[in-house]
Design a protein around this motif. Sequence first.
Motif, PDB file in Angstrom:
ATOM      1  N   ARG A   1       8.884 -43.907  56.013  1.00  0.00           N
ATOM      2  CA  ARG A   1       9.888 -44.996  56.744  1.00  0.00           C
ATOM      3  C   ARG A   1      10.671 -43.727  57.560  1.00  0.00           C
ATOM      4  NH1 ARG A   1      10.887 -43.422  51.498  1.00  0.00           N
ATOM      5  NH2 ARG A   1      11.986 -45.379  50.312  1.00  0.00           N
ATOM      6  N   LEU A   2       9.865 -43.082  58.543  1.00  0.00           N
ATOM      7  CA  LEU A   2      10.486 -42.059  59.717  1.00  0.00           C
ATOM      8  C   LEU A   2       9.048 -41.744  60.704  1.00  0.00           C
ATOM      9  CD1 LEU A   2      13.224 -39.620  58.288  1.00  0.00           C
ATOM     10  CD2 LEU A   2      13.586 -41.912  59.345  1.00  0.00           C
ATOM     11  N   VAL A   3       8.142 -42.233  59.851  1.00  0.00           N
ATOM     12  CA  VAL A   3       6.903 -41.676  60.778  1.00  0.00           C
ATOM     13  C   VAL A   3       5.641 -42.387  61.607  1.00  0.00           C
ATOM     14  CG1 VAL A   3       4.652 -39.739  60.627  1.00  0.00           C
ATOM     15  CG2 VAL A   3       6.740 -39.244  59.811  1.00  0.00           C
ATOM     16  N   ASP A   4       5.740 -42.592  63.118  1.00  0.00           N
ATOM     17  CA  ASP A   4       5.056 -44.326  62.641  1.00  0.00           C
ATOM     18  C   ASP A   4       3.814 -44.108  62.496  1.00  0.00           C
ATOM     19  OD1 ASP A   4       7.729 -44.127  64.371  1.00  0.00           O
ATOM     20  OD2 ASP A   4       7.262 -44.285  66.652  1.00  0.00           O
ATOM     21  N   ARG A   5       3.172 -43.297  62.194  1.00  0.00           N
ATOM     22  CA  ARG A   5       1.724 -43.356  61.885  1.00  0.00           C
ATOM     23  C   ARG A   5       1.752 -43.829  60.607  1.00  0.00           C
ATOM     24  NH1 ARG A   5      -2.418 -40.059  63.013  1.00  0.00           N
ATOM     25  NH2 ARG A   5      -4.086 -39.718  61.349  1.00  0.00           N
ATOM     26  N   TYR A   6       3.151 -44.028  59.767  1.00  0.00           N
ATOM     27  CA  TYR A   6       1.638 -44.501  58.535  1.00  0.00           C
ATOM     28  C   TYR A   6       2.418 -46.417  58.756  1.00  0.00           C
ATOM     29  CZ  TYR A   6       1.618 -40.202  57.457  1.00  0.00           C
ATOM     30  OH  TYR A   6       1.466 -38.280  57.063  1.00  0.00           O
ATOM     31  N   ILE A   7       3.623 -46.194  59.332  1.00  0.00           N
ATOM     32  CA  ILE A   7       4.091 -47.760  59.501  1.00  0.00           C
ATOM     33  C   ILE A   7       2.611 -48.821  60.284  1.00  0.00           C
ATOM     34  CG2 ILE A   7       6.007 -49.095  61.175  1.00  0.00           C
ATOM     35  CD1 ILE A   7       7.874 -46.935  60.704  1.00  0.00           C
TER      36      ILE A   7
ATOM     37  N   MET B   1      -1.940 -52.032  61.910  1.00  0.00           N
ATOM     38  CA  MET B   1      -3.192 -51.292  62.403  1.00  0.00           C
ATOM     39  C   MET B   1      -2.838 -52.032  63.787  1.00  0.00           C
ATOM     40  SD  MET B   1      -4.675 -50.511  60.013  1.00  0.00           S
ATOM     41  CE  MET B   1      -6.221 -50.473  60.230  1.00  0.00           C
ATOM     42  N   THR B   2      -1.695 -51.394  64.257  1.00  0.00           N
ATOM     43  CA  THR B   2      -1.675 -51.363  65.728  1.00  0.00           C
ATOM     44  C   THR B   2      -0.687 -50.331  66.162  1.00  0.00           C
ATOM     45  OG1 THR B   2      -0.594 -52.607  68.055  1.00  0.00           O
ATOM     46  CG2 THR B   2       0.371 -53.535  65.947  1.00  0.00           C
ATOM     47  N   ARG B   3      -0.443 -49.777  67.576  1.00  0.00           N
ATOM     48  CA  ARG B   3       0.302 -48.589  68.142  1.00  0.00           C
ATOM     49  C   ARG B   3       2.008 -48.559  67.872  1.00  0.00           C
ATOM     50  NH1 ARG B   3      -1.499 -44.264  66.421  1.00  0.00           N
ATOM     51  NH2 ARG B   3      -3.957 -43.116  67.362  1.00  0.00           N
ATOM     52  N   LEU B   4       2.540 -48.320  67.815  1.00  0.00           N
ATOM     53  CA  LEU B   4       3.821 -49.074  67.734  1.00  0.00           C
ATOM     54  C   LEU B   4       4.419 -47.976  69.500  1.00  0.00           C
ATOM     55  CD1 LEU B   4       5.542 -48.436  64.995  1.00  0.00           C
ATOM     56  CD2 LEU B   4       5.695 -49.962  65.341  1.00  0.00           C
ATOM     57  N   PRO B   5       5.581 -48.473  69.766  1.00  0.00           N
ATOM     58  CA  PRO B   5       5.667 -47.990  71.615  1.00  0.00           C
ATOM     59  C   PRO B   5       6.922 -47.336  71.258  1.00  0.00           C
ATOM     60  CG  PRO B   5       7.191 -49.433  71.638  1.00  0.00           C
ATOM     61  CD  PRO B   5       5.950 -49.840  70.167  1.00  0.00           C
TER      62      PRO B   5
ATOM     63  N   VAL C   1      -0.225 -36.160  68.869  1.00  0.00           N
ATOM     64  CA  VAL C   1       0.923 -35.238  69.285  1.00  0.00           C
ATOM     65  C   VAL C   1       2.288 -35.425  68.933  1.00  0.00           C
ATOM     66  CG1 VAL C   1       1.724 -34.146  71.421  1.00  0.00           C
ATOM     67  CG2 VAL C   1      -0.303 -34.273  70.789  1.00  0.00           C
ATOM     68  N   ARG C   2       2.579 -37.306  69.300  1.00  0.00           N
ATOM     69  CA  ARG C   2       3.675 -37.705  68.725  1.00  0.00           C
ATOM     70  C   ARG C   2       2.911 -37.369  67.149  1.00  0.00           C
ATOM     71  NH1 ARG C   2       3.209 -43.930  67.446  1.00  0.00           N
ATOM     72  NH2 ARG C   2       1.945 -43.003  66.124  1.00  0.00           N
ATOM     73  N   ASP C   3       2.819 -37.655  66.866  1.00  0.00           N
ATOM     74  CA  ASP C   3       3.041 -37.329  64.762  1.00  0.00           C
ATOM     75  C   ASP C   3       3.026 -36.859  64.478  1.00  0.00           C
ATOM     76  OD1 ASP C   3       1.897 -40.344  64.411  1.00  0.00           O
ATOM     77  OD2 ASP C   3      -0.161 -39.697  64.467  1.00  0.00           O
ATOM     78  N   SER C   4       2.579 -35.144  65.626  1.00  0.00           N
ATOM     79  CA  SER C   4       2.756 -33.975  64.989  1.00  0.00           C
ATOM     80  C   SER C   4       4.038 -33.865  65.563  1.00  0.00           C
ATOM     81  CB  SER C   4       1.418 -33.130  65.937  1.00  0.00           C
ATOM     82  OG  SER C   4       0.369 -32.774  65.038  1.00  0.00           O
TER      83      SER C   4
ATOM     84  N   ASP D   1      12.460 -40.298  75.664  1.00  0.00           N
ATOM     85  CA  ASP D   1      12.603 -39.096  74.644  1.00  0.00           C
ATOM     86  C   ASP D   1      11.394 -38.483  74.239  1.00  0.00           C
ATOM     87  OD1 ASP D   1      15.430 -39.394  75.500  1.00  0.00           O
ATOM     88  OD2 ASP D   1      15.900 -39.636  73.852  1.00  0.00           O
ATOM     89  N   LEU D   2      10.868 -39.638  73.096  1.00  0.00           N
ATOM     90  CA  LEU D   2       9.338 -38.643  72.461  1.00  0.00           C
ATOM     91  C   LEU D   2       8.452 -38.929  73.519  1.00  0.00           C
ATOM     92  CD1 LEU D   2       8.218 -38.412  69.895  1.00  0.00           C
ATOM     93  CD2 LEU D   2       8.214 -40.562  69.510  1.00  0.00           C
ATOM     94  N   SER D   3       8.529 -39.802  74.246  1.00  0.00           N
ATOM     95  CA  SER D   3       7.270 -39.780  75.207  1.00  0.00           C
ATOM     96  C   SER D   3       7.491 -38.113  76.380  1.00  0.00           C
ATOM     97  CB  SER D   3       7.105 -40.767  76.411  1.00  0.00           C
ATOM     98  OG  SER D   3       6.903 -41.943  75.992  1.00  0.00           O
TER      99      SER D   3
END
Length: 379
Positions: free
Chosen positions: A348-354, A359-363, A114-117, A367-369
């Motif tokens: 550069r902007l979407v957490d999914r690709y970083i 190979m670990t999740r970003l916090p 959902v965050r990615d979307s 606001d995003l949560s």
Amino acid sequence: MITIVMKSRTKVLEFHLGELNLFDAARFHDRPVRSLSQNHPGTSTQVLGRDDVLAIETECRRERMLLLDRTDEAYCSSAQGRDYASWLTTAAPADLICTRKGDTSLDDVHRYIVRDSVQWLTMWTAGYRKDSLWHAMAKAVALLAVLDDIVIAPSDVADGTHRIGGESLGEVLDRIKLVAGDRDVRWLDEAYKETLFSSRIQFHEKWSAAPSGMAAPSDFNAIQAYLREPDVLRASITRTYAAETLPVMYLLAYYYRISFDECDWASFIAASVAQTLGMDISKDQHGVGVKEVTNFGERPEEAIQGNLRRRSEIYDVFLQLADMLRSATGLAGLVCDRYSRVSLSYGRLVDRYIERRDMTRLPMSADLSLVVKEVMEGH
């Protein structure tokens, strides 16, 4: 038309490559821009026409449907298919997760998709909208995209077993109809049908990647099928079917009230395939390889020149597709044009690709949560 945001060190690549001369710093210091500039529009010996795109896509879809039907038969009749089906009935939820980012529950995967979307839709629509339609659109996108992250049987998508935040794709699309007002629901019907098509490919890919003894026989390996395509364009089109970028294009057409009867289908296909390739190019910034033959991964068994040639071919196809949309006019054309190129900015902007690199999740920020929570809960 040039649309670009430059803030600090973040460069959002939303311009046409024919306008690179206006961004010399990025051209010489940014790796993907530098690489793309070597394949500047006009240097290709090929020019894609709309009729070409429609004809090739029709051929690819027909061939892929035949393979899907044969693979479904093999899944039901082969020992490997029966063993995989048996494993699915006993697998723990965590065993169905394919993200490789440390997720331990389906709820975690759902929250992050959902965050990615939310991040994707913010880029596709040029901004976040705090309204019920935009939120429902984001949830629909999540229900499509999560097919890449979890083993989900196509029947679970069709019968509504597949859910996020208590809603199935069909239920979210029904909610979109209620809040959207007077829009052409045929777009939503197309998005749903295309998702069912994508779900079959995604499931076959998961079966193909199963442990030895359960994996699909080589003739029905959905991942190796990309290798059998005769060129990068056809491989990219068939990968687009699994990437769910085409049903997203239909959702955007619904959102922007684009005429269904006057649709330029070639532009929709070109934009969706370019969106898929843009994701690959973006992931290349982080050294993340993707599926053959659209693969940037450096492989020791191949000469360096082979890898460079592959990059050049992928860039060339991307530029041909994007260049097809350069002269786009009207709202539909502008939507396709933006969609075709905005994925260049994902790295550069979407957490999914970083996260794919580390190979670990970003916090998530507070606001995003909050937005993710509201989208998941259907607000």
